[in-house]
Design a protein around this motif. Sequence first.
Motif, PDB file in Angstrom:
ATOM      1  N   SER A 161      44.691  33.716  35.670  1.00 17.24           N
ATOM      2  CA  SER A 161      43.702  34.015  36.541  1.00 17.24           C
ATOM      3  C   SER A 161      42.353  34.801  35.984  1.00 17.24           C
ATOM      4  CB  SER A 161      43.970  34.746  37.705  1.00 17.24           C
ATOM      5  OG  SER A 161      44.831  34.423  38.378  1.00 17.24           O
ATOM      6  N   LEU A 162      42.712  35.537  35.122  1.00 20.03           N
ATOM      7  CA  LEU A 162      41.622  36.225  34.324  1.00 20.03           C
ATOM      8  C   LEU A 162      40.551  35.086  33.546  1.00 20.03           C
ATOM      9  CD1 LEU A 162      40.283  38.830  33.038  1.00 20.03           C
ATOM     10  CD2 LEU A 162      41.772  38.913  31.293  1.00 20.03           C
ATOM     11  N   VAL A 163      41.155  34.266  32.731  1.00 24.56           N
ATOM     12  CA  VAL A 163      40.440  33.200  32.308  1.00 24.56           C
ATOM     13  C   VAL A 163      39.682  32.449  33.171  1.00 24.56           C
ATOM     14  CG1 VAL A 163      40.629  31.176  30.714  1.00 24.56           C
ATOM     15  CG2 VAL A 163      41.919  33.127  30.273  1.00 24.56           C
ATOM     16  N   ALA A 164      40.440  32.264  34.502  1.00 24.77           N
ATOM     17  CA  ALA A 164      39.597  30.982  35.577  1.00 24.77           C
ATOM     18  C   ALA A 164      38.680  31.942  36.026  1.00 24.77           C
ATOM     19  CB  ALA A 164      40.541  30.972  36.482  1.00 24.77           C
ATOM     20  N   THR A 165      38.689  33.368  36.313  1.00 21.48           N
ATOM     21  CA  THR A 165      37.620  34.107  36.927  1.00 21.48           C
ATOM     22  C   THR A 165      36.464  34.350  35.832  1.00 21.48           C
ATOM     23  OG1 THR A 165      39.466  35.177  38.404  1.00 21.48           O
ATOM     24  CG2 THR A 165      37.164  36.161  38.191  1.00 21.48           C
ATOM     25  N   VAL A 166      36.797  34.428  34.630  1.00 22.56           N
ATOM     26  CA  VAL A 166      35.678  34.462  33.606  1.00 22.56           C
ATOM     27  C   VAL A 166      34.814  33.313  33.685  1.00 22.56           C
ATOM     28  CG1 VAL A 166      35.153  34.872  31.078  1.00 22.56           C
ATOM     29  CG2 VAL A 166      36.634  36.448  32.363  1.00 22.56           C
ATOM     30  N   LEU A 167      35.585  31.956  33.729  1.00 23.48           N
ATOM     31  CA  LEU A 167      34.875  30.874  33.763  1.00 23.48           C
ATOM     32  C   LEU A 167      34.143  30.522  34.845  1.00 23.48           C
ATOM     33  CD1 LEU A 167      37.747  28.621  32.035  1.00 23.48           C
ATOM     34  CD2 LEU A 167      35.395  29.462  30.853  1.00 23.48           C
ATOM     35  N   PHE A 168      34.743  31.000  36.117  1.00 26.89           N
ATOM     36  CA  PHE A 168      34.014  30.911  37.372  1.00 26.89           C
ATOM     37  C   PHE A 168      32.719  31.652  37.365  1.00 26.89           C
ATOM     38  CE2 PHE A 168      38.176  30.548  40.006  1.00 26.89           C
ATOM     39  CZ  PHE A 168      38.378  29.333  39.863  1.00 26.89           C
ATOM     40  N   MET A 169      32.844  32.811  36.894  1.00 30.70           N
ATOM     41  CA  MET A 169      31.596  33.629  36.862  1.00 30.70           C
ATOM     42  C   MET A 169      30.500  33.205  35.857  1.00 30.70           C
ATOM     43  SD  MET A 169      32.106  35.835  39.386  1.00 30.70           S
ATOM     44  CE  MET A 169      30.718  36.997  39.159  1.00 30.70           C
ATOM     45  N   GLY A 170      31.058  32.761  34.780  1.00 28.32           N
ATOM     46  CA  GLY A 170      30.330  32.353  33.619  1.00 28.32           C
ATOM     47  C   GLY A 170      29.551  31.098  34.265  1.00 28.32           C
TER      48      GLY A 170
END
Length: 144
Positions: free
Chosen positions: A119-128
């Motif tokens: 989820s951390l990776v997914a959230t960083v990618l969503f935000m980026g």
Amino acid sequence: MIDWAHFTPVSALVGGLIIGLAAVLLILINGRIAGISGILGGLLTPSRGESAWRAAFLLGMIAAPLLWLALAALPAIQIEASTPLLIVAGLLVGFGTRLGSGCTSGHGVCGLSRLSPRSLVATVLFMGAGFATVFVVRHVLGGV
């Protein structure tokens, strides 16, 4: 740039607390993650005993702003994009939720609170992706 004249930290904080409370209650009472794409997807392909709570959750998401609209004066909503652009954007969001195995609510609210590395990776990618999209639309395309 932040529009400080219309910045509403109190309502944003209250809204965030309500979202967090709903996520906590759903996982404590139902053992389910409050990821909207998963809740909607499960309603479209129902399993035995799963439809009622999913429908109630989604109806609550629809009823809450309607109730607020009935009780308070909401500002006029202005969407400065064409209908085809909104359709493409919606399809891209749907594709992204399938690709990322969840949406911002599932990963960003529920996954991060459970310290999920995925989820951390997914959230960083969503935000980026969101930051990049805003930059391109505002500075490269000149504010479509």
